[in-house]
Design a protein around this motif. Structure first.
Motif, PDB file in Angstrom:
ATOM      1  N   GLY A  26       0.857  -0.951   0.254  1.00 10.09           N
ATOM      2  CA  GLY A  26       0.012  -0.019  -0.428  1.00 10.09           C
ATOM      3  C   GLY A  26       0.566   1.491  -0.017  1.00 10.09           C
ATOM      4  O   GLY A  26       1.072   2.025  -0.469  1.00 10.09           O
ATOM      5  N   VAL A  27       2.075   1.659   0.977  1.00  2.00           N
ATOM      6  CA  VAL A  27       2.412   2.417   0.913  1.00  2.00           C
ATOM      7  C   VAL A  27       3.151   3.006  -0.355  1.00  2.00           C
ATOM      8  O   VAL A  27       4.144   4.053  -1.049  1.00  2.00           O
ATOM      9  CB  VAL A  27       3.227   2.376   2.296  1.00  2.00           C
ATOM     10  CG1 VAL A  27       4.486   3.087   2.122  1.00  2.00           C
ATOM     11  CG2 VAL A  27       2.554   2.980   3.383  1.00  2.00           C
ATOM     12  N   ALA A  28       3.921   1.123  -0.893  1.00  2.93           N
ATOM     13  CA  ALA A  28       4.792   1.410  -2.427  1.00  2.93           C
ATOM     14  C   ALA A  28       4.067   2.115  -3.264  1.00  2.93           C
ATOM     15  O   ALA A  28       4.933   2.527  -3.970  1.00  2.93           O
ATOM     16  CB  ALA A  28       5.179   0.135  -2.070  1.00  2.93           C
ATOM     17  N   ARG A  60       3.350   7.209   6.026  1.00  2.43           N
ATOM     18  CA  ARG A  60       1.276   6.586   6.375  1.00  2.43           C
ATOM     19  C   ARG A  60       0.446   6.801   5.121  1.00  2.43           C
ATOM     20  O   ARG A  60       1.469   7.799   4.315  1.00  2.43           O
ATOM     21  CB  ARG A  60       1.196   7.434   7.288  1.00  2.43           C
ATOM     22  CG  ARG A  60      -0.486   6.614   7.862  1.00  2.43           C
ATOM     23  CD  ARG A  60      -0.736   7.355   8.953  1.00  2.43           C
ATOM     24  NE  ARG A  60      -2.173   6.982   9.518  1.00  2.43           N
ATOM     25  CZ  ARG A  60      -2.781   7.575   9.171  1.00  2.43           C
ATOM     26  NH1 ARG A  60      -2.769   9.310   8.262  1.00  2.43           N
ATOM     27  NH2 ARG A  60      -4.629   7.552   9.170  1.00  2.43           N
ATOM     28  N   ASP A  61       0.233   5.211   4.869  1.00  7.84           N
ATOM     29  CA  ASP A  61      -0.477   5.637   3.216  1.00  7.84           C
ATOM     30  C   ASP A  61      -2.306   5.539   4.200  1.00  7.84           C
ATOM     31  O   ASP A  61      -2.781   5.089   4.314  1.00  7.84           O
ATOM     32  CB  ASP A  61      -0.969   4.416   2.922  1.00  7.84           C
ATOM     33  CG  ASP A  61      -1.685   4.369   1.457  1.00  7.84           C
ATOM     34  OD1 ASP A  61      -2.170   5.354   1.092  1.00  7.84           O
ATOM     35  OD2 ASP A  61      -2.077   2.936   1.313  1.00  7.84           O
ATOM     36  N   THR A  62      -2.724   7.471   3.846  1.00  6.64           N
ATOM     37  CA  THR A  62      -3.802   7.553   4.492  1.00  6.64           C
ATOM     38  C   THR A  62      -5.312   6.876   4.043  1.00  6.64           C
ATOM     39  O   THR A  62      -5.337   6.955   4.391  1.00  6.64           O
ATOM     40  CB  THR A  62      -3.937   9.618   4.210  1.00  6.64           C
ATOM     41  OG1 THR A  62      -3.880   9.536   2.492  1.00  6.64           O
ATOM     42  CG2 THR A  62      -2.462   9.799   4.779  1.00  6.64           C
ATOM     43  N   ALA A  63      -5.042   6.718   2.861  1.00  9.39           N
ATOM     44  CA  ALA A  63      -5.974   5.938   2.493  1.00  9.39           C
ATOM     45  C   ALA A  63      -6.607   4.753   3.137  1.00  9.39           C
ATOM     46  O   ALA A  63      -7.627   4.093   3.383  1.00  9.39           O
ATOM     47  CB  ALA A  63      -6.007   5.315   0.631  1.00  9.39           C
ATOM     48  N   GLU A  66      -2.176   2.384   6.244  1.00 11.52           N
ATOM     49  CA  GLU A  66      -0.864   1.262   6.805  1.00 11.52           C
ATOM     50  C   GLU A  66      -0.142   2.387   6.597  1.00 11.52           C
ATOM     51  O   GLU A  66       0.790   2.924   6.670  1.00 11.52           O
ATOM     52  CB  GLU A  66      -0.427   0.460   5.278  1.00 11.52           C
ATOM     53  CG  GLU A  66       0.411   0.025   5.498  1.00 11.52           C
ATOM     54  CD  GLU A  66       1.369  -0.932   4.244  1.00 11.52           C
ATOM     55  OE1 GLU A  66       1.106  -1.952   4.003  1.00 11.52           O
ATOM     56  OE2 GLU A  66       1.303  -0.295   3.192  1.00 11.52           O
ATOM     57  N   GLU A  67       1.001   2.373   7.891  1.00  8.93           N
ATOM     58  CA  GLU A  67       2.024   2.935   8.216  1.00  8.93           C
ATOM     59  C   GLU A  67       3.646   1.991   8.533  1.00  8.93           C
ATOM     60  O   GLU A  67       3.340   0.534   9.084  1.00  8.93           O
ATOM     61  CB  GLU A  67       1.495   3.156   9.990  1.00  8.93           C
ATOM     62  CG  GLU A  67       0.609   4.278  10.127  1.00  8.93           C
ATOM     63  CD  GLU A  67       0.720   4.239  11.454  1.00  8.93           C
ATOM     64  OE1 GLU A  67      -0.733   5.707  11.571  1.00  8.93           O
ATOM     65  OE2 GLU A  67       1.058   3.429  11.449  1.00  8.93           O
ATOM     66  N   VAL A  68       4.178   2.371   8.157  1.00 11.30           N
ATOM     67  CA  VAL A  68       5.606   1.460   7.875  1.00 11.30           C
ATOM     68  C   VAL A  68       6.566   2.488   7.765  1.00 11.30           C
ATOM     69  O   VAL A  68       6.981   3.711   8.077  1.00 11.30           O
ATOM     70  CB  VAL A  68       6.544   1.634   6.539  1.00 11.30           C
ATOM     71  CG1 VAL A  68       7.405   0.208   6.687  1.00 11.30           C
ATOM     72  CG2 VAL A  68       4.542   0.406   6.030  1.00 11.30           C
ATOM     73  N   ASN A  69       7.724   2.484   9.017  1.00 14.68           N
ATOM     74  CA  ASN A  69       9.139   2.717   9.987  1.00 14.68           C
ATOM     75  C   ASN A  69      10.088   2.644   9.283  1.00 14.68           C
ATOM     76  O   ASN A  69      10.437   1.013   8.925  1.00 14.68           O
ATOM     77  CB  ASN A  69       8.716   2.798  10.868  1.00 14.68           C
ATOM     78  CG  ASN A  69       8.232   3.872  12.139  1.00 14.68           C
ATOM     79  OD1 ASN A  69       7.486   4.237  11.398  1.00 14.68           O
ATOM     80  ND2 ASN A  69       8.524   3.438  13.099  1.00 14.68           N
ATOM     81  N   PRO A  99       6.738  -2.607  10.009  1.00 17.97           N
ATOM     82  CA  PRO A  99       5.208  -2.370  10.571  1.00 17.97           C
ATOM     83  C   PRO A  99       5.554  -1.267  11.415  1.00 17.97           C
ATOM     84  O   PRO A  99       5.850  -1.489  12.479  1.00 17.97           O
ATOM     85  CB  PRO A  99       4.644  -2.857  10.933  1.00 17.97           C
ATOM     86  CG  PRO A  99       5.032  -3.613  10.120  1.00 17.97           C
ATOM     87  CD  PRO A  99       6.206  -4.215   9.877  1.00 17.97           C
ATOM     88  N   THR A 100       5.102  -0.017  11.637  1.00 21.24           N
ATOM     89  CA  THR A 100       5.459   0.868  12.986  1.00 21.24           C
ATOM     90  C   THR A 100       4.687   0.566  14.215  1.00 21.24           C
ATOM     91  O   THR A 100       5.506   0.538  15.161  1.00 21.24           O
ATOM     92  CB  THR A 100       4.458   1.823  12.594  1.00 21.24           C
ATOM     93  OG1 THR A 100       4.418   3.342  11.144  1.00 21.24           O
ATOM     94  CG2 THR A 100       4.344   3.357  13.766  1.00 21.24           C
TER      95      THR A 100
END
Length: 410
Positions: A26-28, A60-63, A66-69, A99-100
Motif C-alpha cells: 500500500g505504501v509502496a 503512512r498511507d492515509t487511504a 498502513e504505516e511503515v517505519n 510496521p510502525t
C-alpha cells in the motif's frame, strides 16, 4: 565455504526485503497525495549502545491506514569478522523497514520515549522520499559503512529528508551554530556509565572538539528533532510554513534522563590525581612494597592506554581518535619504567630510566604548552590534571632512591 555462506546470506536478505516489500504494498504503490511523512524519535535507553537514542522515518498511507517505519540502525553480530571490523572502525549497518506498531511496541516496553513530528512535504516530495527509501532497501543498496558522528542511523534519516526537500534542511542548519562539540555530547550521554565515559573521553582526539553547526550536531536523534522544528519551507504562495506541522508525544519516557550539560571532568580527575600522588608518596616512605605495586599499576595502565591510543590513530579508521594529545600523558614509554619502580626500593634507577622519566616530564610540559597555545582544539585539561601529580610523585619517588643510595656511600 565462505563464498557459499555469503551467497546464502545474500539470498536470505533478498527474501527478507521481498517479504517486507510485499507487506508494504500500500505504501509502496499509493499516490503521493496519500502519503503522510513523519519523523519518529526514540529517547535514549539504559544500555550503553542505546544512550544516543534512535529515530526513523514513518510513511503512512492515509487511504489504507498502513504505516511503515524505515530506520538505518540494523547491524549483524554474526557478520564475519564483526568484532575485528568494529575495532578497525569498519562497521556495516543496514536500513530496515517494518510496521510502525511492531517497532513502537518495542520502545514502549523498554520505557523509551517516542515522539512523532508530522512533516509538510508536498505530494511530489513525499513520493520521491518513498521511492528513495524503497530503492535504499534493496539488498544491493541496504548496507553502508557506519561512522559514529558523520554517517550513522540519524544522519542517514536527516540526509534522506534533506534530499527529498531539495537541500532545504542543510541550507538552513549549516548557518546555525551547534550547542556542543562531539566530545561534550558523547560524555553527556555516556555519563550514566562513568567508566565508559572516561574511556571515550581519553580516547577522543582533536576532531571531537571542533565547533559544530546545527547540521553537524544533528547526528543525534534529539538534536535532529529539535533542529527541524525551526526549519521553514515555501508554502507555494509567496510565504513560508514550518516543516513540522505538529509534534506528538506518543509514549513518555520512563527511564533516567541524560543530563542537559556534560559533566565537568576536571575536578574529579584532578582530585583523583592528587589522591593517587599522595598515596604513592606516603607508600614510598612507609610501605615500599605498596609503593611498588601502586607505581606498577599506574605505569601499566598508562602504557596500555598509550598503546590503545596509538593503535586507534595508526591502525583504524576511527578518525575521531587520531592525533590524540593524551598520548603525551600516557604512552608506551611507561613500560620501560616498570622494572625501575621495583628496583628503586633498594637500587638507584638506571641511566635509561632517568632518560625515559625526563622524556615523559618533557612530554607533559609540551601537553601543558599545547593547552594554552592558540589554535589547539583538543580539550585535555582533565587528563593533565590527573597525570601531572601522578608523574611528579613517581619522579620524586625514584629520585628519593638515588638520594638514599648517594647518602649511603662512604
Amino acid at each position: 565455504m565462505n563464498q557459499t555462506r555469503r551467497t546464502i546470506l545474500f539470498f536470505l536478505l533478498v527474501l527478507l526485503c521481498s517479504a517486507a516489500t510485499s507487506t508494504m504494498a500500500g505504501v509502496a504503490d499509493t499516490a503521493g497525495e496519500n502519503l503522510e511523512i513523519s519523523l519518529i524519535t526514540y529517547g535514549p535507553g539504559d544500555i550503553y549502545w542505546e544512550r544516543f537514542g534512535h529515530d526513523a522515518i514513518e510513511l503512512r498511507d492515509t487511504a489504507s491506514g498502513e504505516e511503515v517505519n524505515f530506520n538505518y540502525g540494523v547491524f549483524n553480530f554474526d557478520e564475519k569478522n564483526f568484532i575485528f571490523n568494529f575495532a578497525r572502525g569498519r562497521m556495516h549497518y543496514l536500513i530496515d523497514a517494518e510496521p510502525t506498531t511492531d517497532e513502537e511496541n518495542f520502545y514502549v516496553q523498554a520505557g523509551r520515549s517516542i515522539t512523532k513530528q508530522r512533516l509538510a512535504l508536498t505530494p511530489q516530495q513525499a513520493a520521491a522520499l518513498r521511492d528513495f527509501l524503497f530503492w535504499n532497501l534493496r539488498p544491493e543498496n541496504a548496507v553502508y559503512n557506519y561512522d559514529y558522528y558523520v554517517d550513522n542511523c540519524t544522519t542517514r534519516v536527516r540526509d534522506a529528508l534533506d534530499r527529498a526537500l531539495g537541500g532545504v534542511i542543510k541550507a538552513q542548519l549549516t548557518k546555525l551554530p551547534g550547542g556542543m562539540t562531539y566530545r561534550q555530547q558523547t560524555i553527556r550521554l555516556m555519563s550514566a556509565q562513568p567508566w565508559l565515559m572516561l574511556i571515550l573521553d581519553l580516547g577522543l582526539g582533536p576532531y571531537a572538539d571542533q565547533p559544530l553547526n546545527a547540521w553537524q550536531e544533528s547526528f543525534l536523534p534529539d538534536e535532529l528533532q529539535k533542529n527541524i522544528s525551526g526549519i521553514t519551507l515555501s508554502d507555494g504562495h509567496g510565504g513560508t510554513q514550518p516543516l513540522v506541522q505538529n509534534e506528538t508525544l506518543l509514549s513518555p519516557n520512563r527511564l533516567s534522563v541524560p543530563p542537559v550539560t556534560p559533566p565537568d571532568l576536571r575536578i574529579p580527575l584532578g582530585i583523583a590525581g592528587l589522591v593517587f600522588a599522595a598515596l604513592l608518596i606516603a607508600a614510598r616512605r612507609y610501605a615500599p612494597l605498596v609503593y611498588a605495586l601502586l607505581g606498577s599499576l599506574f605505569l601499566l595502565l598508562a602504557g596500555l592506554a598509550g598503546v590503545a591510543m596509538l593503535m586507534l590513530w595508526t591502525l583504524t579508521t576511527h578518525h575521531s581518535a587520531w592525533a590524540n594529545a593524551n598520548l603525551l600523558l600516557f604512552n608506551p614509554l611507561a613500560f620501560l619504567l616498570l622494572r625501575s619502580v621495583w628496583r628503586s626500593r633498594h637500587v638507584a634507577p638506571t641511566r635509561l630510566s632517568n632518560i625515559v622519566l625526563l622524556l615523559q616530564l618533557i612530554a607533559i610540559l609540551i601537553a601543558l604548552l599545547m593547552h594554552v597555545l592558540p589554535g589547539v582544539t583538543q580539550q585535555t585539561q582533565p587528563w593533565i590534571l590527573f597525570a601531572l601529580p601522578c608523574w611528579l610523585a613517581l619522579a620524586w619517588a625514584l629520585r628519593q632512591t638515588e638520594s638514599i643510595s648517594a647518602a649511603s656511600l662512604p
